[in-house]
Write a protein that holds these residues in place. Structure first.
Motif, PDB file in Angstrom:
ATOM      1  N   ALA A  58       1.659  -7.478   3.463  1.00 12.12           N
ATOM      2  CA  ALA A  58       1.998  -8.013   4.797  1.00 12.12           C
ATOM      3  C   ALA A  58       2.884  -7.045   5.574  1.00 12.12           C
ATOM      4  N   VAL A  59       3.624  -6.176   4.878  1.00 14.80           N
ATOM      5  CA  VAL A  59       4.497  -5.224   5.600  1.00 14.80           C
ATOM      6  C   VAL A  59       3.698  -4.252   6.468  1.00 14.80           C
ATOM      7  N   HIS A  60       2.390  -4.112   6.180  1.00 13.46           N
ATOM      8  CA  HIS A  60       1.573  -3.184   6.976  1.00 13.46           C
ATOM      9  C   HIS A  60       0.575  -3.878   7.891  1.00 13.46           C
ATOM     10  N   GLN A  61       0.521  -5.182   7.849  1.00 12.64           N
ATOM     11  CA  GLN A  61      -0.524  -5.899   8.598  1.00 12.64           C
ATOM     12  C   GLN A  61       0.123  -6.794   9.651  1.00 12.64           C
ATOM     13  N   LYS A  62       0.008  -6.368  10.884  1.00 13.54           N
ATOM     14  CA  LYS A  62       0.644  -7.101  11.999  1.00 13.54           C
ATOM     15  C   LYS A  62       0.120  -8.534  12.139  1.00 13.54           C
ATOM     16  N   ASN A  63      -1.158  -8.752  11.747  1.00 18.37           N
ATOM     17  CA  ASN A  63      -1.740 -10.096  11.934  1.00 18.37           C
ATOM     18  C   ASN A  63      -1.492 -11.032  10.749  1.00 18.37           C
ATOM     19  N   ALA A  86       0.830  -1.206   0.000  1.00 18.99           N
ATOM     20  CA  ALA A  86       0.000   0.000   0.000  1.00 18.99           C
ATOM     21  C   ALA A  86       0.865   1.256   0.000  1.00 18.99           C
ATOM     22  N   GLY A  87       0.525   2.185  -0.897  1.00 17.26           N
ATOM     23  CA  GLY A  87       1.193   3.483  -0.934  1.00 17.26           C
ATOM     24  C   GLY A  87       2.657   3.426  -1.357  1.00 17.26           C
ATOM     25  N   GLY A  88       3.151   2.234  -1.684  1.00 17.74           N
ATOM     26  CA  GLY A  88       4.553   2.109  -2.098  1.00 17.74           C
ATOM     27  C   GLY A  88       5.534   2.518  -1.005  1.00 17.74           C
ATOM     28  N   LYS A  89       5.144   2.321   0.248  1.00 18.08           N
ATOM     29  CA  LYS A  89       6.022   2.703   1.373  1.00 18.08           C
ATOM     30  C   LYS A  89       5.953   1.650   2.457  1.00 18.08           C
ATOM     31  N   PHE A  90       7.050   1.471   3.160  1.00 10.67           N
ATOM     32  CA  PHE A  90       7.000   0.630   4.354  1.00 10.67           C
ATOM     33  C   PHE A  90       8.127   1.051   5.295  1.00 10.67           C
ATOM     34  N   SER A  91       7.974   0.756   6.581  1.00  9.91           N
ATOM     35  CA  SER A  91       9.061   1.023   7.527  1.00  9.91           C
ATOM     36  C   SER A  91       9.569  -0.286   8.061  1.00  9.91           C
ATOM     37  N   LEU A  92      10.860  -0.307   8.264  1.00  8.54           N
ATOM     38  CA  LEU A  92      11.497  -1.518   8.777  1.00  8.54           C
ATOM     39  C   LEU A  92      12.627  -1.078   9.696  1.00  8.54           C
ATOM     40  N   ASP A  93      12.628  -1.595  10.922  1.00 10.91           N
ATOM     41  CA  ASP A  93      13.641  -1.235  11.908  1.00 10.91           C
ATOM     42  C   ASP A  93      13.788   0.287  11.999  1.00 10.91           C
ATOM     43  N   SER A  94      12.661   0.966  12.089  1.00  5.29           N
ATOM     44  CA  SER A  94      12.545   2.429  12.245  1.00  5.29           C
ATOM     45  C   SER A  94      13.030   3.242  11.047  1.00  5.29           C
ATOM     46  N   GLU A 133      12.181   4.385   7.020  1.00  5.14           N
ATOM     47  CA  GLU A 133      11.115   4.361   6.016  1.00  5.14           C
ATOM     48  C   GLU A 133      11.710   4.125   4.624  1.00  5.14           C
ATOM     49  N   TYR A 134      11.065   3.272   3.863  1.00  2.00           N
ATOM     50  CA  TYR A 134      11.520   2.981   2.492  1.00  2.00           C
ATOM     51  C   TYR A 134      10.419   3.365   1.514  1.00  2.00           C
ATOM     52  N   THR A 135      10.833   3.947   0.392  1.00  2.00           N
ATOM     53  CA  THR A 135       9.874   4.366  -0.623  1.00  2.00           C
ATOM     54  C   THR A 135      10.126   3.595  -1.904  1.00  2.00           C
ATOM     55  N   LEU A 136       9.053   3.017  -2.431  1.00  4.25           N
ATOM     56  CA  LEU A 136       9.129   2.220  -3.658  1.00  4.25           C
ATOM     57  C   LEU A 136       8.395   2.959  -4.772  1.00  4.25           C
TER      58      LEU A 136
END
Ligand code: GLA
Length: 385
Positions: free
Chosen positions: A357-362, A118-126, A128-131
């Motif tokens: 899955a990068v945005h969905q904790k469950n 979603a949105g072409g973005k995700f955060s990992l280990d604090s 932020e990455y932009t795709l």
């Protein structure tokens, strides 16, 4: 005798790879003959990189062709109930076709992250990455320039006790398409004598990064280019699916399929309820199903029967999810052998972790860390009734 063997198997013979052994009953004689993975040039990409084609064959008469661009399944010829062969997957006759906008990821290996973020973005280990966003507001199938479907992999043919195949490797540098870490990926295709095409995926990284690889083969069990898949009957081993918003991003809910057009626990014709999901480009099945088997062991995920040809496709996987896509974005591309791929004339069953899955904790995590190995097996088996 030797030259006769060569003439029979001429189209399977190649210029390298170890020998495999086929037992052919021929003219009343049972002869032990040798076949090898045939390797040929498949032209060049627009930037001049050579692409190779690999031809696999088995004792059941199946032929599979793979190409190194996108570690792609290009052809799969299998017999129907009367022994008549047809190529049941989508593809193109040349690299230019694969590079054209008509290519809806036909047969490719999708990655680093198949499906949507979603949105072409995700955060990992604090951090932020932009795709790149290439599907409305979202990132789809790993990027725009050097996603796994577009790069040329190194292909090495092999033969083993299970059959013959090709190992494709590609190392994606740190930052490629916006993803962190150097990711070394390996995709092994094996064609067995039971008409299974087994795909084993492996990846390692030197930095934490999301990974979700899949194969994007489109099937029409009556033969690629046949007008519809709505008459095919589908069974999915899934009591639940992940509902999506209007941009095909999961809402996060794990919803029961019972009482909905997503209930394929028993066989249903694909076309039976599809229009309840809408009509027109993009509408229809394009959803992730939560497979009942969640323990990471190989299990049956789906079956598709084509009443016309009698061909049956079974899909087995170690993955927790499967995207069932009913070809709703197809608009009549002209491809292999001049065949036309119309709206809903091919389906994909993409074994995978869940979309976004990068945005969905469950949802099961897609984060691969340094020192870990990503592994995923998918088997497509085609038989006939
Ligand atoms: C995936 C997606 C579909 C579509 C196809 C390619 O399967 O889920 O929405 O984008 O790829 O056309």
């Amino acid at each position: 005798m030797h030259s006769q063997r060569r003439s029979i198997l001429g189209s399977f013979m190649g210029r390298r790879c170890r020998l495999s052994v086929l037992i052919l009953a021929w003219g009343g004689l049972t002869a032990e003959v040798s076949a090898e993975v045939k390797v040929s040039d498949f032209g060049k990409t627009a930037d001049g990189t050579p692409v190779e084609e690999f031809t696999l064959a088995n004792s059941s008469g199946s032929i599979v062709k793979l190409i190194s661009r996108g570690a792609t399944l290009k052809e799969w010829h299998v017999p129907d109930k009367s022994g008549k062969m047809a190529d049941v997957v989508f593809g193109f006759d040349d690299v230019a076709g694969y590079e054209s906008p008509a290519n809806g990821y036909f047969g490719c290996t999708a990655g680093r992250v198949a499906n949507r973020i979603a949105g072409g973005k995700f955060s990992l280990d604090s951090k932020e990455y932009t795709l790149a966003t290439n599907d409305g507001p979202n990132a789809l199938h790993g990027g725009v320039q050097r996603s796994f479907d577009k790069v040329v992999w190194k292909g090495t043919p092999f033969e083993s006790a299970d059959g013959e195949g090709v190992v494709f490797t590609y190392t994606s540098p740190d930052g490629e398409e916006g993803y962190p870490g150097t990711l070394a990926a390996k995709v092994t295709y094996t064609l067995t004598d039971k008409n299974e095409l087994r795909i084993d995926y492996e990846a390692t990284t030197d930095q934490a990064s999301p990974v979700n690889l899949t194969n994007h083969a489109y099937f029409n069990l009556s033969g690629a280019g046949s007008p519809t898949i709505n008459n095919h009957e589908l069974m999915l081993a899934a009591d639940h699916y992940t509902p999506v918003d209007s941009t095909l991003i999961p809402t996060g809910e794990i919803a029961p399929v019972a009482g909905t057009p997503f209930d394929f626990r028993q066989f249903h014709a694909i076309g039976e309820r599809v229009d309840q999901l809408g009509t027109g480009t993009g509408a229809g099945y394009d959803h992730n199903f939560v497979l009942n088997n969640q323990d990471g062991k190989l299990a049956l995920a789906a079956k598709v029967r084509d009443p016309n040809s009698g061909r049956v496709l079974a899909v087995y996987t170690t993955e927790p999810g499967i995207q069932f896509y009913g070809g709703n974005f197809l608009t009549g591309a002209i491809a292999k052998g001049g065949k036309k791929y119309d709206y809903r004339s091919g389906f994909c069953l993409e074994t995978q972790h869940f979309p976004d899955a990068v945005h969905q904790k469950n949802f099961p995590s897609v984060i691969l860390r340094s020192g870990e190995t990503y592994r995923h097996t998918c088997i497509y088996q085609i038989t006939s009734d």
